[in-house]
Write a protein that holds these residues in place. Structure first.
Motif, PDB file in Angstrom:
ATOM      1  N   ALA A  35       3.573  -5.284   7.453  1.00 53.99           N
ATOM      2  CA  ALA A  35       3.244  -5.508   8.868  1.00 53.99           C
ATOM      3  C   ALA A  35       2.434  -6.790   9.034  1.00 53.99           C
ATOM      4  N   LEU A  36       1.438  -7.001   8.159  1.00 52.37           N
ATOM      5  CA  LEU A  36       0.621  -8.211   8.250  1.00 52.37           C
ATOM      6  C   LEU A  36       1.428  -9.472   7.971  1.00 52.37           C
ATOM      7  N   ALA A  37       2.411  -9.368   7.077  1.00 48.53           N
ATOM      8  CA  ALA A  37       3.227 -10.531   6.718  1.00 48.53           C
ATOM      9  C   ALA A  37       4.381 -10.744   7.694  1.00 48.53           C
ATOM     10  N   GLY A  38       4.594  -9.800   8.612  1.00 46.80           N
ATOM     11  CA  GLY A  38       5.671  -9.939   9.577  1.00 46.80           C
ATOM     12  C   GLY A  38       7.047  -9.676   8.995  1.00 46.80           C
ATOM     13  N   ILE A  39       7.106  -8.764   8.030  1.00 46.11           N
ATOM     14  CA  ILE A  39       8.359  -8.418   7.351  1.00 46.11           C
ATOM     15  C   ILE A  39       8.655  -6.956   7.633  1.00 46.11           C
ATOM     16  N   LYS A  40       9.916  -6.618   7.841  1.00 50.29           N
ATOM     17  CA  LYS A  40      10.276  -5.207   7.988  1.00 50.29           C
ATOM     18  C   LYS A  40       9.956  -4.503   6.675  1.00 50.29           C
TER      19      LYS A  40
END
Length: 122
Positions: A35-40
């Motif tokens: 979530a923090l890295a913006g990845i599913k």
């Protein structure tokens, strides 16, 4: 960023490896890190699984992460045991369902010895 024919963003392999390295150092759960890295999360979990498999294939006879330190997130509540002035014990939930309660500093040395012994057994 490059996209494939379906429209998904393509992540360069070196950037994937950097993210996995950061994850291993972070001590966060996979869900939180993704979530923090913006990845599913499912994409991230696949990357992590493939990396573990690759490490096991290159190092036969060893499990991934053997001999390494794993940092975990801990939350302390400043509450006391109900009806007394004693602080609440520190409760450690270890892999495999082991639960360890440490209620004073004299037990801390014993807790360290138990955790080290469990680590050697794995």
């Amino acid at each position: 960023m490059k996209r494939d024919e379906v429209g998904r963003v393509r992540m360069p392999a070196d950037r994937r490896q950097q993210l996995l390295d950061e994850f291993e150092r972070s001590g966060l759960s996979g869900v939180k890190f993704a979530a923090l890295a913006g990845i599913k999360y499912q994409t991230f979990a696949t990357w992590a699984r493939l990396r573990r498999k690759q490490l096991q294939d290159t190092q036969p006879g060893q499990t991934a992460g053997a001999g390494s330190v794993q940092w975990l997130e801990a939350v302390m509540n400043a509450t006391s045991v109900s009806g007394s002035n004693l602080p609440a014990p520190l409760v450690l939930q270890l892999p495999g369902g082991t639960r360890l309660e440490v209620s004073d500093e004299r037990q801390a040395a014993l807790a360290v010895a138990i955790i080290q012994a469990l680590g050697k057994a794995c």
